[in-house]
Design a protein around this motif. Structure first.
Motif, PDB file in Angstrom:
ATOM      1  N   THR A 135      -6.607  -4.698  14.454  1.00 36.97           N
ATOM      2  CA  THR A 135      -5.307  -4.151  13.589  1.00 36.97           C
ATOM      3  C   THR A 135      -5.482  -3.385  12.647  1.00 36.97           C
ATOM      4  N   TYR A 136      -4.446  -2.585  12.011  1.00 31.10           N
ATOM      5  CA  TYR A 136      -4.896  -2.005  11.044  1.00 31.10           C
ATOM      6  C   TYR A 136      -3.795  -2.692   9.805  1.00 31.10           C
ATOM      7  N   VAL A 137      -4.338  -2.453   8.538  1.00 33.42           N
ATOM      8  CA  VAL A 137      -3.791  -2.845   7.565  1.00 33.42           C
ATOM      9  C   VAL A 137      -3.603  -1.992   6.427  1.00 33.42           C
ATOM     10  N   VAL A 138      -2.456  -2.008   5.840  1.00 39.92           N
ATOM     11  CA  VAL A 138      -2.224  -0.991   4.545  1.00 39.92           C
ATOM     12  C   VAL A 138      -2.330  -1.370   3.345  1.00 39.92           C
ATOM     13  N   TRP A 139      -2.901  -0.738   2.595  1.00 36.51           N
ATOM     14  CA  TRP A 139      -3.275  -1.296   1.012  1.00 36.51           C
ATOM     15  C   TRP A 139      -2.663  -0.299   0.244  1.00 36.51           C
ATOM     16  N   MET A 140      -2.646  -0.715  -0.976  1.00 35.13           N
ATOM     17  CA  MET A 140      -2.434  -0.098  -2.136  1.00 35.13           C
ATOM     18  C   MET A 140      -3.343  -0.155  -3.205  1.00 35.13           C
ATOM     19  N   GLU A 141      -3.759   0.899  -3.900  1.00 31.96           N
ATOM     20  CA  GLU A 141      -4.214   0.733  -5.372  1.00 31.96           C
ATOM     21  C   GLU A 141      -3.328   0.697  -6.592  1.00 31.96           C
ATOM     22  N   THR A 142      -3.356  -0.149  -7.589  1.00 29.35           N
ATOM     23  CA  THR A 142      -2.498  -0.030  -8.713  1.00 29.35           C
ATOM     24  C   THR A 142      -3.345   0.257  -9.919  1.00 29.35           C
ATOM     25  N   PRO A 173       2.417   1.886  -6.883  1.00 23.02           N
ATOM     26  CA  PRO A 173       1.348   2.261  -5.987  1.00 23.02           C
ATOM     27  C   PRO A 173       0.855   3.553  -6.780  1.00 23.02           C
ATOM     28  N   GLU A 174      -0.663   3.716  -6.857  1.00 24.81           N
ATOM     29  CA  GLU A 174      -1.306   4.769  -7.377  1.00 24.81           C
ATOM     30  C   GLU A 174      -1.696   5.542  -6.154  1.00 24.81           C
ATOM     31  N   ARG A 175      -2.147   4.775  -5.214  1.00 24.91           N
ATOM     32  CA  ARG A 175      -2.962   5.404  -3.942  1.00 24.91           C
ATOM     33  C   ARG A 175      -2.621   4.571  -2.634  1.00 24.91           C
ATOM     34  N   VAL A 176      -2.361   4.920  -1.646  1.00 25.22           N
ATOM     35  CA  VAL A 176      -2.186   3.880  -0.218  1.00 25.22           C
ATOM     36  C   VAL A 176      -3.296   4.306   0.852  1.00 25.22           C
ATOM     37  N   PHE A 177      -3.951   3.407   1.356  1.00 22.70           N
ATOM     38  CA  PHE A 177      -4.770   3.825   2.543  1.00 22.70           C
ATOM     39  C   PHE A 177      -4.384   2.605   3.613  1.00 22.70           C
ATOM     40  N   VAL A 178      -5.295   2.980   4.647  1.00 24.10           N
ATOM     41  CA  VAL A 178      -5.058   2.226   5.721  1.00 24.10           C
ATOM     42  C   VAL A 178      -6.585   1.845   6.352  1.00 24.10           C
ATOM     43  N   THR A 179      -6.968   0.594   6.581  1.00 23.12           N
ATOM     44  CA  THR A 179      -8.144   0.074   7.143  1.00 23.12           C
ATOM     45  C   THR A 179      -8.235  -0.372   8.553  1.00 23.12           C
ATOM     46  N   ALA A 180      -9.210  -0.466   9.293  1.00 26.52           N
ATOM     47  CA  ALA A 180      -8.952  -1.067  10.622  1.00 26.52           C
ATOM     48  C   ALA A 180      -9.822  -2.596  10.262  1.00 26.52           C
ATOM     49  N   GLU A 181      -9.201  -3.740  10.919  1.00 31.35           N
ATOM     50  CA  GLU A 181      -9.782  -5.048  10.527  1.00 31.35           C
ATOM     51  C   GLU A 181      -9.229  -5.909  11.552  1.00 31.35           C
ATOM     52  N   ASN A 182     -10.051  -6.920  11.516  1.00 31.37           N
ATOM     53  CA  ASN A 182     -10.180  -8.109  12.550  1.00 31.37           C
ATOM     54  C   ASN A 182      -8.760  -9.034  12.170  1.00 31.37           C
ATOM     55  N   GLN A 242      -7.521 -10.499   1.913  1.00 29.90           N
ATOM     56  CA  GLN A 242      -7.110 -10.112   0.342  1.00 29.90           C
ATOM     57  C   GLN A 242      -8.060  -9.092  -0.123  1.00 29.90           C
ATOM     58  N   THR A 243      -9.247  -8.546   0.596  1.00 25.27           N
ATOM     59  CA  THR A 243      -9.892  -7.350   0.227  1.00 25.27           C
ATOM     60  C   THR A 243      -9.921  -6.607   1.628  1.00 25.27           C
ATOM     61  N   PRO A 244     -10.087  -5.042   1.139  1.00 24.30           N
ATOM     62  CA  PRO A 244      -9.988  -4.250   2.286  1.00 24.30           C
ATOM     63  C   PRO A 244     -11.437  -4.266   2.920  1.00 24.30           C
ATOM     64  N   GLY A 245     -11.592  -4.109   4.264  1.00 25.37           N
ATOM     65  CA  GLY A 245     -12.829  -3.920   4.746  1.00 25.37           C
ATOM     66  C   GLY A 245     -13.416  -2.298   4.445  1.00 25.37           C
ATOM     67  N   SER A 246     -14.673  -1.820   5.157  1.00 20.48           N
ATOM     68  CA  SER A 246     -15.294  -0.701   4.968  1.00 20.48           C
ATOM     69  C   SER A 246     -14.664   0.707   5.820  1.00 20.48           C
ATOM     70  N   GLN A 247     -14.120   0.064   6.751  1.00 17.18           N
ATOM     71  CA  GLN A 247     -13.644   1.090   7.827  1.00 17.18           C
ATOM     72  C   GLN A 247     -12.039   1.656   7.287  1.00 17.18           C
ATOM     73  N   VAL A 248     -12.388   2.441   6.509  1.00 23.08           N
ATOM     74  CA  VAL A 248     -10.977   3.169   6.075  1.00 23.08           C
ATOM     75  C   VAL A 248     -10.372   4.394   7.012  1.00 23.08           C
ATOM     76  N   VAL A 249      -9.309   4.151   7.443  1.00 22.66           N
ATOM     77  CA  VAL A 249      -9.112   5.162   8.681  1.00 22.66           C
ATOM     78  C   VAL A 249      -8.260   6.225   8.175  1.00 22.66           C
ATOM     79  N   LEU A 250      -7.310   5.913   7.283  1.00 18.79           N
ATOM     80  CA  LEU A 250      -6.256   6.960   6.253  1.00 18.79           C
ATOM     81  C   LEU A 250      -6.052   6.553   4.962  1.00 18.79           C
ATOM     82  N   THR A 251      -6.171   7.731   4.177  1.00 21.81           N
ATOM     83  CA  THR A 251      -5.865   7.594   2.939  1.00 21.81           C
ATOM     84  C   THR A 251      -5.063   8.692   2.325  1.00 21.81           C
ATOM     85  N   THR A 252      -4.151   8.565   1.078  1.00 20.24           N
ATOM     86  CA  THR A 252      -3.576   9.430   0.282  1.00 20.24           C
ATOM     87  C   THR A 252      -4.594   9.816  -0.782  1.00 20.24           C
TER      88      THR A 252
END
Length: 146
Positions: free
Chosen positions: A77-84, A118-127, A132-142
């Motif tokens: 799956t893909y998970v959306v994250w935000m940095e604050t 939000p300060e930045r948003v990014f998408v990671t590929a996950e299992n 609670q923490t993003p993996g290393s496979q960042v697919v998209l980012t702002t």
């Protein structure tokens, strides 16, 4: 003449009140994702707006995002994250397709509400999506935005 002055003054107050009200409501900020090295065909954007209670609505819209099982290494799956600025990185949720998971249009959407700015948003590929923490496979980012 007196009625006209009273009407003009009330109309002026009404115009000022409407202008002030509009200035208090935040306009939605639209930010595009940077072209991905992992999924170069993917294009998308996020819209962020603040409501009257100082919560932030985050709407993610991505087109031509390959199925996560086609990545190397394959993911579920893909998970959306935000940095604050003050509250670290937050999981906003799993990307969903508008008609079945990753339909033929390969369009993915997410609507989330958060109390954190939000300060930045990014998408990671996950299992899994409930991590609670993003993996290393960042697919998209702002880029960072304010």
């Amino acid at each position: 003449m007196q009625y006209f002055q009273l009407f003009a003054r009330n109309a002026l107050y009404l115009i000022l009140l409407i202008g002030y009200s509009l200035s208090l409501t935040s306009c939605a900020k639209k930010v595009s994702f940077i072209t991905s090295g992992v999924v170069p065909a993917a294009q998308g954007y996020i819209k962020i707006s603040e409501d009257d209670n100082h919560n932030y609505t985050v709407d993610v819209n991505i087109k031509r995002l390959a199925e996560p099982s086609r990545l190397n290494p394959p993911k579920e799956t893909y998970v959306v994250w935000m940095e604050t600025k003050r509250n670290g990185t937050k999981n906003l949720g799993r990307l969903n397709s508008s008609s079945g998971f990753f339909s033929s249009s390969l369009q993915a959407l997410l609507h989330a509400v958060t109390p954190f700015k939000p300060e930045r948003v990014f998408v990671t590929a996950e299992n899994q999506s409930n991590i609670q923490t993003p993996g290393s496979q960042v697919v998209l980012t702002t880029k960072e935005f304010h």
